[in-house]
Structures are given as C-alpha cells and as structure tokens.
Design an enzyme around this catalytic site. Structure first.
Site, PDB file in Angstrom:
ATOM      1  N   ASP A  10       0.862  -1.190   0.000  1.00 35.08           N
ATOM      2  CA  ASP A  10       0.000   0.000   0.000  1.00 35.08           C
ATOM      3  C   ASP A  10       0.894   1.234   0.000  1.00 35.08           C
ATOM      4  O   ASP A  10       2.013   1.201   0.491  1.00 35.08           O
ATOM      5  CB  ASP A  10      -0.915   0.005   1.235  1.00 35.08           C
ATOM      6  CG  ASP A  10      -2.187   0.818   1.014  1.00 35.08           C
ATOM      7  OD1 ASP A  10      -3.268   0.208   0.889  1.00 35.08           O
ATOM      8  OD2 ASP A  10      -2.102   2.065   0.952  1.00 35.08           O
ATOM      9  N   LYS A  21     -11.139   1.004 -15.634  1.00 37.07           N
ATOM     10  CA  LYS A  21     -11.567  -0.346 -15.263  1.00 37.07           C
ATOM     11  C   LYS A  21     -11.870  -1.212 -16.500  1.00 37.07           C
ATOM     12  O   LYS A  21     -11.671  -2.426 -16.475  1.00 37.07           O
ATOM     13  CB  LYS A  21     -12.797  -0.263 -14.350  1.00 37.07           C
ATOM     14  CG  LYS A  21     -12.496   0.381 -12.989  1.00 37.07           C
ATOM     15  CD  LYS A  21     -11.528  -0.470 -12.188  1.00 37.07           C
ATOM     16  CE  LYS A  21     -11.284   0.053 -10.793  1.00 37.07           C
ATOM     17  NZ  LYS A  21     -10.408  -0.819  -9.990  1.00 37.07           N
ATOM     18  N   ASP A  31       4.416   2.697  -3.875  1.00 34.26           N
ATOM     19  CA  ASP A  31       3.480   3.398  -4.768  1.00 34.26           C
ATOM     20  C   ASP A  31       3.484   2.613  -6.083  1.00 34.26           C
ATOM     21  O   ASP A  31       4.500   2.558  -6.781  1.00 34.26           O
ATOM     22  CB  ASP A  31       3.978   4.837  -4.980  1.00 34.26           C
ATOM     23  CG  ASP A  31       3.066   5.627  -5.907  1.00 34.26           C
ATOM     24  OD1 ASP A  31       2.221   5.023  -6.594  1.00 34.26           O
ATOM     25  OD2 ASP A  31       3.225   6.864  -5.955  1.00 34.26           O
ATOM     26  N   TYR A  87     -12.940   6.911 -14.779  1.00 39.59           N
ATOM     27  CA  TYR A  87     -12.866   5.731 -13.902  1.00 39.59           C
ATOM     28  C   TYR A  87     -13.310   4.490 -14.680  1.00 39.59           C
ATOM     29  O   TYR A  87     -12.650   3.442 -14.634  1.00 39.59           O
ATOM     30  CB  TYR A  87     -13.738   5.959 -12.669  1.00 39.59           C
ATOM     31  CG  TYR A  87     -13.779   4.797 -11.703  1.00 39.59           C
ATOM     32  CD1 TYR A  87     -12.710   4.538 -10.841  1.00 39.59           C
ATOM     33  CD2 TYR A  87     -14.889   3.959 -11.637  1.00 39.59           C
ATOM     34  CE1 TYR A  87     -12.756   3.472  -9.945  1.00 39.59           C
ATOM     35  CE2 TYR A  87     -14.943   2.898 -10.745  1.00 39.59           C
ATOM     36  CZ  TYR A  87     -13.875   2.656  -9.901  1.00 39.59           C
ATOM     37  OH  TYR A  87     -13.926   1.590  -9.019  1.00 39.59           O
TER      38      TYR A  87
HETATM   39  N1  LIG Z   1     -16.152   0.502  -3.025  1.00 37.42           N
HETATM   40  C1  LIG Z   1     -16.898   0.150  -4.060  1.00 37.42           C
HETATM   41  O1  LIG Z   1     -18.117   0.372  -4.073  1.00 37.42           O
HETATM   42  C2  LIG Z   1     -16.262  -0.521  -5.262  1.00 37.42           C
HETATM   43  C3  LIG Z   1     -17.107  -0.914  -6.313  1.00 37.42           C
HETATM   44  C4  LIG Z   1     -16.513  -1.516  -7.432  1.00 37.42           C
HETATM   45  C5  LIG Z   1     -15.146  -1.728  -7.450  1.00 37.42           C
HETATM   46  N2  LIG Z   1     -14.352  -1.332  -6.402  1.00 37.42           N
HETATM   47  C6  LIG Z   1     -12.906  -1.563  -6.513  1.00 37.42           C
HETATM   48  O2  LIG Z   1     -12.467  -2.288  -5.358  1.00 37.42           O
HETATM   49  C7  LIG Z   1     -11.138  -1.889  -5.027  1.00 37.42           C
HETATM   50  C8  LIG Z   1     -11.036  -1.431  -3.589  1.00 37.42           C
HETATM   51  O3  LIG Z   1     -12.001  -0.456  -3.295  1.00 37.42           O
HETATM   52  P1  LIG Z   1     -12.158   0.111  -1.799  1.00 37.42           P
HETATM   53  O4  LIG Z   1     -13.443   0.834  -1.739  1.00 37.42           O
HETATM   54  O5  LIG Z   1     -11.908  -0.988  -0.824  1.00 37.42           O
HETATM   55  O6  LIG Z   1     -10.955   1.170  -1.798  1.00 37.42           O
HETATM   56  P2  LIG Z   1     -10.036   1.847  -0.696  1.00 37.42           P
HETATM   57  O7  LIG Z   1      -9.941   3.283  -1.094  1.00 37.42           O
HETATM   58  O8  LIG Z   1     -10.476   1.491   0.695  1.00 37.42           O
HETATM   59  O9  LIG Z   1      -8.647   1.132  -0.926  1.00 37.42           O
HETATM   60  C9  LIG Z   1      -7.709   1.522  -1.848  1.00 37.42           C
HETATM   61  C10 LIG Z   1      -6.322   1.329  -1.210  1.00 37.42           C
HETATM   62  O10 LIG Z   1      -5.363   1.572  -2.255  1.00 37.42           O
HETATM   63  C11 LIG Z   1      -4.304   2.321  -1.703  1.00 37.42           C
HETATM   64  N3  LIG Z   1      -3.641   3.046  -2.792  1.00 37.42           N
HETATM   65  C12 LIG Z   1      -4.113   4.138  -3.450  1.00 37.42           C
HETATM   66  N4  LIG Z   1      -3.202   4.557  -4.356  1.00 37.42           N
HETATM   67  C13 LIG Z   1      -2.151   3.701  -4.287  1.00 37.42           C
HETATM   68  C14 LIG Z   1      -0.910   3.632  -4.952  1.00 37.42           C
HETATM   69  N5  LIG Z   1      -0.557   4.518  -5.892  1.00 37.42           N
HETATM   70  N6  LIG Z   1      -0.051   2.625  -4.624  1.00 37.42           N
HETATM   71  C15 LIG Z   1      -0.387   1.715  -3.666  1.00 37.42           C
HETATM   72  N7  LIG Z   1      -1.548   1.764  -2.987  1.00 37.42           N
HETATM   73  C16 LIG Z   1      -2.427   2.738  -3.284  1.00 37.42           C
HETATM   74  C17 LIG Z   1      -4.949   3.231  -0.668  1.00 37.42           C
HETATM   75  O11 LIG Z   1      -4.023   3.720   0.278  1.00 37.42           O
HETATM   76  C18 LIG Z   1      -6.015   2.313  -0.078  1.00 37.42           C
HETATM   77  O12 LIG Z   1      -5.525   1.626   1.051  1.00 37.42           O
HETATM   78  C19 LIG Z   1     -10.750  -0.823  -6.044  1.00 37.42           C
HETATM   79  O13 LIG Z   1     -10.070  -1.420  -7.131  1.00 37.42           O
HETATM   80  C20 LIG Z   1     -12.093  -0.291  -6.501  1.00 37.42           C
HETATM   81  O14 LIG Z   1     -12.024   0.324  -7.749  1.00 37.42           O
HETATM   82  C21 LIG Z   1     -14.892  -0.734  -5.310  1.00 37.42           C
END
Ligand SMILES: NC(=O)c1ccc[n+]([C@@H]2O[C@H](COP(=O)([O-])OP(=O)(O)OC[C@H]3O[C@@H](n4cnc5c(N)ncnc54)[C@H](O)[C@@H]3O)[C@@H](O)[C@H]2O)c1
Length: 272
Positions: free
Chosen positions: A47, A167, A73, A163
C-alpha cells in the site's frame, strides 16, 4: 460466508495491493488480505500508506495470520519490482497477486487533466507495473494466479468516464495477459464488484444505498467480504481451469436490463 478456515491457501504467498485499511469500514483489499491469511497464506500487504497497511497487519496478527507490510506506490515500476523481490525474499516466492489498489474520482480532461492521468496511472498502469513485476516470480513458482479487481462500471456505461475507462482497460488487459501467461501456468482473472458498501462508495447516503440495494436481483447489499470470497476461490487451486474470466460480484445487476432494474425497484418500493 466461510465459517471455518480449511487452509485453501496453505503454503502460498499472496501479494495484495491497496491492502491497507482503517477501523471504520472494511476495504476490499483488507478483506481479501485477511481472508487469504485466514486460509493459510503468507500475505504481502502493499500500500502507498504504511499506516493503513500496518492496520491490516495488526488485524491479521490478532487472528493468528502471517503478513508483512511492503510500502510502495504502484505507479512506480521500480517500486513494484522491489516490493515483489522483497516479498519473495521474505516468504520464499510469490504465488498470487491481487491488483486491488485504485483511486475513485470523476475528473475530465478539460477541467482536471492531471486528475485523469493520475487515475489511469494508479488504476491501469499500476496494475500493469505489478503484473509485470510479479510475472517472473509466479513463473518461477511453476505458475500462479493474478486477480484484477475491476468494477461493473468497466463493463457497462455509467457516469464517471475516466474511472470506467480505467476499469474497462483493465478488463482488456486481463484477457490479454491471460493469453500471454497461460503456458507459464499463470491464470489471470477479473472480479467486477457492483454496488458494495466499501470505502470508495462510503459517501452514498441512506436513500441512495437503499435504491442501489433494491436495483439488484437479490435485494441485498454486498460488501468487501463478498468480493473477498470470490477472490479466494479464483486464487485457489480449486479454480485451476479458470482463466480470463470476468466475474461480477454484483447481485446480478449486470445481467439485467434497465427496465428489469426499474421493475425490481418498484417491487421493493411497494413492499416498503
Ligand atoms: N467501493 C466500491 O463500491 C467498489 C465498487 C466496485 C469496485 N471497487 C474496486 O475495489 C477496489 C477497492 O475499493 P475500496 O473501496 O476498498 O478502496 P479503498 O480506497 O479502501 O482502498 C484503496 C487502497 O489503495 C491504496 N492506494 C491508493 N493509491 C495507491 C498507490 N498509488 N499505490 C499503492 N496503494 C495505493 C490506498 O491507500 C487504499 O488503502 C478498487 O479497485 C475499486 O475500484 C470498489
């Protein structure tokens, strides 16, 4: 949900990006990391936030699991190569990669070009960086599994073109890498979560959440654990003949039509 762990990932090492978490609401990466650890995997928590990753590590340790934080990153190819090498050195190899880290935003080229580029940089190029960095390790292990966490908006046209594009491109990348890596024993699959309760959608108000719940075929609300259960199956040897698939975890939303959804919402409303 799985009640008792049965060691479905025993002896495996899994790298999960965006595995960081916080006490308030369970994220998808944190849920996957915790479930993998519960099923016996050593989990590398990658992360950009060491603090968020440390939170997940503490949760895993409290449940008796093994994990390690690798702060990186994913937009830096060099950082990804280093994270994978450090993980392989720590755990003796890598068997599974979950590309979960992503940003959610709605920028446009006209108003915020840097924002669009940042979105692509993390969501698409970050996935490519990690995949390329992981490939030699997975091949060395005799094969493995890569999972890309996408979204149903990568498959259907919804608001938020940048976005969605990030995806959708990841879904295409999944199929192409599945083709390219297949003979190395590396399976590549894509999970498309629908409307779930997780940090990126946490701003939805109660009315919106109710509407989204009623729009799916089951009339129930999904969360990060639902995505984690699908990610467990696809990463495990039980899915050894499955590659290049897009698996929606969405209560059936992508299977229906707008009029079908409207009907489901009306049906629910008449019961309220
Ligand atoms: N939440 C939803 O409703 C939803 C719906 C469809 C898909 N998703 C997908 O599920 C996944 C997780 O979603 P979430 O809601 O748990 O997200 P979240 O924001 O809780 O988690 C994302 C994590 O990625 C880390 N991150 C961000 N940029 C980074 C980088 N450059 N390098 C390394 N780490 C990095 C952040 O610090 C965070 O811990 C994502 O791929 C999202 O697109 C989520």
């Amino acid at each position: 949900m799985t009640d008792k762990p049965i060691g479905r990932l025993a002896g495996k090492t899994a790298v999960v990006t965006g595995a960081g978490g916080a006490p308030d609401l369970l994220g998808v990466g944190a849920a996957i990391a915790a479930l993998y650890a519960r099923e016996g995997a050593n989990v590398a928590l990658v992360d950009i936030s060491a603090q968020r990753a440390a939170h997940t590590q503490a949760v895993i340790a409290a449940a008796g699991g093994v994990s390690e934080v690798f702060q990186a990153d994913i937009t830096s190819h060099k950082a990804c190569v280093r994270a994978l090498a450090d993980c392989a050195a720590r755990f003796g190899g890598v068997d599974i990669l979950v590309n979960n880290a992503a940003l959610y935003a709605n920028p446009s080229m006209a108003d915020d070009e840097a924002g669009v580029r940042r979105l692509m940089d993390v969501n698409l190029f970050g996935t490519m960086n990690m995949t390329e960095a992981a490939r030699p390790h997975l091949a060395k292990a005799g094969g493995g599994a890569i999972l890309n966490i996408g979204s149903i908006v990568g498959l259907r046209g919804v608001h938020g073109p940048a976005y969605s594009a990030s995806k959708g491109a990841t879904a295409a990348y999944t199929r192409a890498t599945a083709h390219l890596f297949g003979r190395e024993g590396i399976r590549v699959n894509y999970i498309a979560p629908g409307h779930i309760v997780a940090p990126q959608s946490a701003t939805a108000d109660a009315k919106t959440r109710n509407l989204l719940r009623n729009a799916n075929l089951l009339g129930v609300e999904g969360d990060a654990r639902d995505v984690a259960e699908a990610a467990l199956f696809l990463a495990s040897d039980a899915a050894r003949f499955i590659t290049a698939v897009v698996l929606p975890v969405d209560g059936g939303v992508t299977a229906t039509t707008p009029s079908g959804m409207a009907y489901a919402i009306l049906q629910s409303a008449s019961k309220d």
